[in-house]
Write an enzyme that holds these catalytic residues in place. Structure first.
Site, PDB file in Angstrom:
ATOM      1  N   CYS A 143       0.906  -1.273   0.036  1.00 64.50           N
ATOM      2  CA  CYS A 143      -0.058  -0.207   0.077  1.00 64.50           C
ATOM      3  C   CYS A 143       0.824   1.266   0.069  1.00 64.50           C
ATOM      4  CB  CYS A 143      -0.920  -0.142   1.067  1.00 64.50           C
ATOM      5  SG  CYS A 143      -2.209   1.228   1.020  1.00 64.50           S
TER       6      CYS A 143
ATOM      7  N   ASP B 257      -9.429  -4.297  -6.276  1.00 56.84           N
ATOM      8  CA  ASP B 257      -8.637  -3.489  -5.142  1.00 56.84           C
ATOM      9  C   ASP B 257      -9.295  -1.947  -5.446  1.00 56.84           C
ATOM     10  OD1 ASP B 257      -7.179  -1.918  -3.661  1.00 56.84           O
ATOM     11  OD2 ASP B 257      -5.573  -2.779  -4.285  1.00 56.84           O
TER      12      ASP B 257
ATOM     13  N   HIS C 284      -7.819  -5.408  -1.886  1.00 54.54           N
ATOM     14  CA  HIS C 284      -6.655  -4.607  -1.391  1.00 54.54           C
ATOM     15  C   HIS C 284      -6.116  -5.317   0.068  1.00 54.54           C
ATOM     16  CE1 HIS C 284      -3.858  -1.266  -1.002  1.00 54.54           C
ATOM     17  NE2 HIS C 284      -4.004  -1.192   0.408  1.00 54.54           N
TER      18      HIS C 284
END
Lengths: 136, 344
Positions: B137, B290, B319
């Site tokens: 991330c 995601d 995600h």
């Protein structure tokens, strides 16, 4: 089941459309900006009041933090340089003197030998493995 | 406001049946030790177990928004547990909880200072020259800055759902456009970005899911392990931490508003970040569903990086699913570990 899924999809799409719309984003932006201005005004008043009482304010503490950050940045750059030096030393060990005569001619350096430091085990990882201390 | 929210949460907790409420949700249980610390930031070490020990350590850099222990989600479903069992020594940065002391820390302080600290610690402890850097991330975006500016210590780079192109079609990109959002004003008013502000924004990304998750919980309450997983995910997603103010300001301005990485204009502590400097082998891990980092945003790294060896692993998950899905221990993580082992 399929009615529920359709409902989910439909509501999701509506929300998404709303969250992307200029009207929504404009209003949200204005509301947030207003709240930021209010908070800053309130903080300024609190600062003025504290100053009048000769008490340290948030701005004073922030100045100290900025100085500490500068010091930490300096420490990091020293760490990086030491790390680079250590790697260069590992890559290129010092050459041995060419002959005994050359070694004898070299100036004698009289340095006091520092007391031996307690050695960290080379396989520190293994030492640590032995006693894991959960920290969370 | 926070007290009211906490009281409400507790009241709801009391109403829930005991099998749902239960004791404190598990998570972050793989044994580890703290090996370095600077302020609230800690470097944690997870010792390898099981298979033959790998020589090169992995250094994980997770996002500043949530806590690192999503990487160690639940026993049997933990990325760190899986990798250590496959013989990888793992080091993880725990950013801790940002306080007033982190208000003026910059992107460079985090990307070069703390990531550098973790990398040096890992290499020194393992007695190696280089490590695998593993970004997830937004932590991956920071790690990219480090790898591009200090590549000498990095053997490979793994980018798992790492946003690189910020001018995508995602909601976050839309919300942070300069016309609607002024990060300078936010940081000037609040200093570090409060958790309620961040959490509110993320909840609005998937508003329907905030309701349907309770329905799913009720429907699946008899399923083996569902309630435990649900509670662990809830615990983690509500355990947000304040975002350091100056880092947030730079992140929104440079990444979301200017898209500096893609334009080759990212500057960190006076040094120009050129992703073309990434010459080490690169593994890009993508999540097809995601909704936080759109696939196109993460895949942009493949175009920008200068690595000759680039590999992509793409999985049908979201995600967070990359590190929490029940399929992950069987389907997602083994190929990642195999790739890292091939570059040991």
């Amino acid at each position: 089941m399929s009615v529920s899924k359709d409902w989910e999809r439909m509501v999701g799409e509506q929300f998404d459309r709303l969250a992307r719309s200029d009207a929504f984003l404009g209003q949200m932006g204005k509301a947030m900006q207003g709240s930021f201005v209010f908070k800053q005004t309130f903080d300024r008043m609190a600062d003025q009041w504290l100053r009048s009482m000769r008490m340290p304010t948030a701005a004073d503490v922030e100045a100290v933090h900025r100085r500490l950050d500068e010091l930490e940045r300096h420490l990091t750059s020293i760490d990086e340089r030491l790390d680079a030096l250590a790697r260069v030393r590992v890559a290129a060990p010092a050459p041995a003197p060419a002959s005994k005569a050359e070694a004898a001619a070299a100036p004698v350096r009289r340095t006091k030998k520092a007391p031996a430091k307690p050695r960290t085990p080379r396989s520190r990882a293994k030492a640590a493995d032995a006693e894991p201390t959960p920290t969370e | 406001m926070m007290q009211v929210a906490t009281a409400m949460k507790e009241a709801v907790g009391r109403v829930l049946p005991a099998e749902i409420r239960g004791p404190e949700a598990p998570g972050g249980e793989t044994p580890h030790i703290e090996v370095a610390r600077r302020g609230p930031v800690r470097v944690l070490y997870y010792a390898p177990r099981g298979e033959a020990r790998q020589k090169t350590p992995i250094v994980f850099v997770y996002s500043l928004i949530n806590r690192y222990y999503i990487l160690d989600f639940l026993p049997g479903r933990s990325l760190l547990e899986a990798l250590t069992e496959r013989g990888h020594p793992c080091y993880v940065i725990d950013w801790g909880v940002a306080g007033p002391g982190e208000r003026f820390k910059t992107w460079g302080d985090y990307a070069l200072g703390y990531v550098g600290l973790a990398v040096r610690t890992a290499c020194e402890r393992e007695g190696v020259e280089q490590c695998h850097l593993y970004g997830y991330c937004m932590g991956g975006t920071m790690a990219l800055s480090y790898a591009a500016l200090r590549p000498e210590r990095i053997k490979t780079f793994t980018a798992m759902a790492v946003p690189v192109d910020f001018h995508d079609d995602g909601l976050l990109s839309r919300w942070t456009r300069p016309a609607n959002f002024d990060p300078d004003a936010l940081v000037a008013a609040w200093g570090n970005v409060p958790t309620w502000l961040m959490e509110g924004g993320f909840r609005f990304l998937a508003p329907v899911g905030n309701v349907t998750k309770f329905r799913d919980l009720w429907k699946n309450r008899e399923k083996d392990g569902f309630v435990e997983t649900w509670r662990a995910l809830e615990r983690w997603s509500s355990d947000n931490v304040p975002f350091p103010g100056e880092v947030y300001r730079q992140y929104i301005r440079d990444c979301y508003q200017t898209n500096a990485f893609c334009r080759g204009e990212m500057v960190v502590q006076g040094e120009h970040v050129d992703l073309g400097n990434l010459k080490m082998p690169l593994l890009v891990v993508l999540a097809q569903k995601d909704h936080i980092v759109p696939r196109s945003s993460a895949a942009a790294l493949l175009e920008l990086a200068g690595s000759e060896e680039r590999e992509v692993l793409e999985f049908p998950t979201g995600h967070i699913g990359l590190s929490t899905s029940s399929k992950a221990p069987v389907k997602f993580w083994p190929p990642i570990s195999d790739w890292l082992k091939a570059h040991d």
